[in-house]
Enzyme design. Structure first.
Site, short mmCIF file in Angstrom:
data_model
loop_
_atom_site.label_atom_id
_atom_site.label_comp_id
_atom_site.label_asym_id
_atom_site.label_seq_id
_atom_site.Cartn_x
_atom_site.Cartn_y
_atom_site.Cartn_z
N TYR A 94 13.10 -6.98 2.33
CA TYR A 94 11.67 -6.66 2.15
C TYR A 94 11.50 -5.19 1.78
O TYR A 94 10.89 -4.85 0.76
CB TYR A 94 10.87 -7.00 3.41
N THR B 190 4.69 0.69 2.05
CA THR B 190 4.99 0.65 3.47
C THR B 190 5.86 1.83 3.90
O THR B 190 6.62 2.38 3.09
CB THR B 190 5.72 -0.67 3.79
N ASP B 191 5.81 2.16 5.20
CA ASP B 191 6.70 3.20 5.73
C ASP B 191 8.15 2.72 5.82
O ASP B 191 9.08 3.51 5.98
CB ASP B 191 6.21 3.69 7.11
N GLU B 192 8.35 1.38 5.70
CA GLU B 192 9.71 0.85 5.87
C GLU B 192 10.65 1.31 4.76
O GLU B 192 11.87 1.21 4.91
CB GLU B 192 9.69 -0.69 5.94
N LYS C 228 10.22 -3.35 -1.68
CA LYS C 228 9.05 -2.46 -1.73
C LYS C 228 9.48 -1.09 -2.28
O LYS C 228 8.75 -0.47 -3.06
CB LYS C 228 8.41 -2.29 -0.35
P1 NAD Z 1 0.04 -10.66 3.46
O1 NAD Z 1 1.36 -11.34 3.44
O2 NAD Z 1 -0.91 -10.94 4.56
O3 NAD Z 1 -0.73 -10.96 2.09
C1 NAD Z 1 -0.08 -10.96 0.85
C2 NAD Z 1 -1.02 -11.60 -0.17
O4 NAD Z 1 -0.39 -11.55 -1.45
C3 NAD Z 1 -1.34 -13.07 0.11
O5 NAD Z 1 -2.72 -13.32 -0.07
C4 NAD Z 1 -0.50 -13.81 -0.94
O6 NAD Z 1 -1.07 -15.06 -1.31
C5 NAD Z 1 -0.49 -12.81 -2.08
N1 NAD Z 1 0.67 -13.00 -2.97
C6 NAD Z 1 1.98 -13.13 -2.58
N2 NAD Z 1 2.74 -13.31 -3.68
C7 NAD Z 1 1.91 -13.28 -4.76
C8 NAD Z 1 2.11 -13.39 -6.15
N3 NAD Z 1 3.33 -13.61 -6.67
N4 NAD Z 1 1.04 -13.31 -6.98
C9 NAD Z 1 -0.21 -13.11 -6.47
N5 NAD Z 1 -0.45 -13.01 -5.16
C10 NAD Z 1 0.59 -13.08 -4.30
O7 NAD Z 1 0.37 -9.11 3.37
P2 NAD Z 1 -0.37 -7.86 4.06
O8 NAD Z 1 0.17 -7.68 5.42
O9 NAD Z 1 -1.82 -7.98 3.83
O10 NAD Z 1 0.22 -6.67 3.16
C11 NAD Z 1 -0.43 -6.31 1.94
C12 NAD Z 1 0.34 -5.17 1.30
O11 NAD Z 1 0.39 -4.05 2.19
C13 NAD Z 1 1.80 -5.51 0.98
O12 NAD Z 1 2.11 -4.92 -0.25
C14 NAD Z 1 2.59 -4.87 2.11
O13 NAD Z 1 3.87 -4.50 1.67
C15 NAD Z 1 1.73 -3.65 2.41
N6 NAD Z 1 1.78 -3.15 3.80
C16 NAD Z 1 1.59 -3.99 4.86
C17 NAD Z 1 1.59 -3.48 6.15
C18 NAD Z 1 1.36 -4.38 7.36
O14 NAD Z 1 1.51 -3.90 8.48
N7 NAD Z 1 0.97 -5.61 7.18
C19 NAD Z 1 1.81 -2.12 6.37
C20 NAD Z 1 2.03 -1.29 5.26
C21 NAD Z 1 2.01 -1.81 3.97
O1 DAU Z 2 5.76 -0.76 9.00
C1 DAU Z 2 4.99 -1.48 8.07
C2 DAU Z 2 5.45 -2.91 8.04
O2 DAU Z 2 5.04 -3.51 9.25
C3 DAU Z 2 4.91 -3.69 6.85
O3 DAU Z 2 5.40 -3.13 5.67
C4 DAU Z 2 5.29 -5.16 6.92
O4 DAU Z 2 4.69 -5.89 5.88
C5 DAU Z 2 4.82 -5.71 8.26
O5 DAU Z 2 5.22 -7.05 8.39
C6 DAU Z 2 5.35 -4.86 9.41
O6 DAU Z 2 6.79 -5.02 9.53
P1 DAU Z 2 7.52 -5.15 10.98
O7 DAU Z 2 8.82 -5.81 10.75
O8 DAU Z 2 7.47 -3.86 11.70
O9 DAU Z 2 6.45 -6.16 11.69
P2 DAU Z 2 6.64 -7.48 12.60
O10 DAU Z 2 5.28 -7.81 13.08
O11 DAU Z 2 7.44 -8.50 11.92
O12 DAU Z 2 7.50 -6.90 13.82
C7 DAU Z 2 7.06 -5.79 14.58
C8 DAU Z 2 8.12 -5.51 15.65
O13 DAU Z 2 8.11 -6.59 16.59
C9 DAU Z 2 9.53 -5.43 15.12
O14 DAU Z 2 10.24 -4.44 15.85
C10 DAU Z 2 10.12 -6.80 15.39
C11 DAU Z 2 9.41 -7.22 16.68
N1 DAU Z 2 9.17 -8.68 16.81
C12 DAU Z 2 8.59 -9.35 15.80
C13 DAU Z 2 8.34 -10.70 15.90
C14 DAU Z 2 7.68 -11.45 14.76
C15 DAU Z 2 9.52 -9.32 18.01
O15 DAU Z 2 10.03 -8.69 18.95
N2 DAU Z 2 9.25 -10.66 18.12
C16 DAU Z 2 8.69 -11.38 17.11
O16 DAU Z 2 8.50 -12.61 17.28
#
Ligand code: NAD
Ligand code: DAU
Length: 361
Positions: free
Chosen positions: A163, A136-138, A167
């Site tokens: 988180y 992630t970019d975080e 990561k």
């Molecule tokens: P998600 O939470 O939707 O899915 C995570 C999956 O991992 C689920 O299916 C869960 O059951 C599985 N999992 C969790 N713990 C586990 C374990 N101990 N063993 C096996 N499986 C397990 O997540 P996502 O949003 O699809 O993100 C996927 C990956 O991409 C993550 O590594 C996250 O850090 C990264 N990522 C997400 C975003 C985003 O915006 N969602 C952006 C950049 C990077």
């Molecule tokens: O940048 C990549 C990341 O983006 C991933 O690594 C993470 O897995 C993914 O969850 C996401 O993280 P964020 O914290 O940016 O996403 P989230 O959807 O939780 O929140 C996006 C923005 O919206 C953040 O500034 C918080 C705000 N927010 C979020 C929720 C859930 C609100 O204002 N209200 C809300 O109820």
């Protein structure tokens, strides 16, 4: 025939990636999906692929060393695509330990198993093996509110939440394996994804779901935080490109240059919902900006993320293809068409989660 081991393939991005692989390569691949099925993992995300001949689902925890080792010993894996993680920042603030467990120890277990299975006696690795660590970019922390500041692959790590710290820890382990053992890997650091199958704890599906139910739209803090939104299919394309063409040991940043303040993004959702719902739909009348409610800010809330995707663009020719206005329509259309999925995702446990996170905000 190429064999992919996808971890976390029942989650949001992992399931989109598996669908993408089958669309692109048809039946000429094997996909083994290892997922623990936590609250975020949903077998419904894999409808349409679960009966494919080359597809196998294994319910397992990536922290379970014995199972993962045995699994690598029995299967000749070409590419590991490591998505499995605890992924929600708010949950990490309430319960950090499970993030360390899955994201750090789970990644260590995966790396160790892949190394044991792949490393030859002379310490080299067979051609074609690759471990793609999805990150992630975080990990880069927070940017100032300045249009010229971006995250590059060389930006120092400065995570703030449990988180992003977990990561970052997992990324550093992958880097250590590459440096120490010449382990064949890539890391991708991507910005915020949105699209089908996203669990409604994340802001975009949460806002869509709440608006459709006529519930308040909880905006953290002043709503001026900035996120760089990328349609999930564009992320999947980038991951596939890195697996096929990425130079080993490199990190690639992935992002769409599509920065929006949260408030602006929520207003687009409201307007798009109103535009897309038919006039005789009773939900349409309830959806307006009056639902926007400012609530207590997230602890340690990062102000701005913005990726510079220059490297993946120059080296691999990747460009994001979906504009936000188009991607958000596709996403809303998907949630309209999959109301049963949304009902299942928001019943039971989700209600308790929602009360705990939002009732006192
Ligand atoms: P998600 O939470 O939707 O899915 C995570 C999956 O991992 C689920 O299916 C869960 O059951 C599985 N999992 C969790 N713990 C586990 C374990 N101990 N063993 C096996 N499986 C397990 O997540 P996502 O949003 O699809 O993100 C996927 C990956 O991409 C993550 O590594 C996250 O850090 C990264 N990522 C997400 C975003 C985003 O915006 N969602 C952006 C950049 C990077
Ligand atoms: O940048 C990549 C990341 O983006 C991933 O690594 C993470 O897995 C993914 O969850 C996401 O993280 P964020 O914290 O940016 O996403 P989230 O959807 O939780 O929140 C996006 C923005 O919206 C953040 O500034 C918080 C705000 N927010 C979020 C929720 C859930 C609100 O204002 N209200 C809300 O109820």
């Amino acid at each position: 025939m190429k064999t992919y081991l996808v971890t976390g393939g029942a989650g949001f991005i992992g399931s989109n990636f598996i669908h993408y692989l089958y669309e692109k390569y048809g039946d000429g691949i094997r996909v083994i999906n290892v997922d623990k099925l936590t609250y975020a993992g949903n077998p419904e995300n894999l409808k349409g692929v679960e009966n494919k001949e080359g597809y196998t689902f294994v319910k397992a925890d990536i922290c379970d060393r014995q199972t993962i080792d045995e699994f690598f010993a029995k299967n000749d894996i070409d590419a590991v695509v490591h998505f499995a993680a605890e992924s929600h920042v708010d949950r990490s603030i309430v319960n950090p330990e499970v993030f360390v467990q899955t994201n750090v120890l789970g990644t260590a277990t995966m790396l160790n198993a892949a190394r044991k299975a792949w490393e030859k006696e002379d310490g080299t690795y067979p051609e074609g093996k690759k471990f793609l660590h999805v990150s992630t970019d975080e990990v880069y922390g927070s940017l100032p509110d300045d249009d010229n500041a971006f995250f590059y692959e060389t930006t120092p790590y400065a995570p703030h939440s449990p988180y992003s710290a977990s990561k970052a820890g997992s990324d550093l382990l992958v880097k250590a394996y590459m440096d120490t053992y010449g382990f064949p890997a890539n890391i991708t650091n991507c910005s915020n994804n949105y699209g089908p199958f996203q669990f409604p704890e994340k802001v975009i599906p949460l806002m869509i779901n709440n608006a459709l139910e006529g519930k308040k739209l909880p905006v953290y803090g002043d709503g001026m935080n900035i996120r760089d939104w990328l349609y999930v299919r564009d992320h999947c394309k980038a991951i596939d490109l890195v697996i096929e063409k990425g130079r080993l040991f490199e990190t690639y940043n992935i992002g769409g240059h599509n920065e929006k303040r949260n408030l602006e993004m929520i207003r687009i959702i409201i307007a798009t919902l109103r535009e897309m719902l038919p006039d005789d739909d009773p939900r349409k009348e309830r959806i307006s900006e009056d639902l926007i409610t400012f609530v207590a800010d997230r602890k340690g809330h990062d102000r701005r993320y913005a990726i510079a995707p220059d490297k993946i663009h120059k080296e691999l020719g990747w460009v994001p293809e979906t504009r936000f206005e188009e991607g958000i329509r596709e996403t809303i259309r998907w949630y309209f068409d999959n109301s049963e999925w949304l009902e299942h995702a928001t019943s039971g446990e989700y209600q308790k989660y929602y009360e705990k996170m939002y009732d006192k905000r």
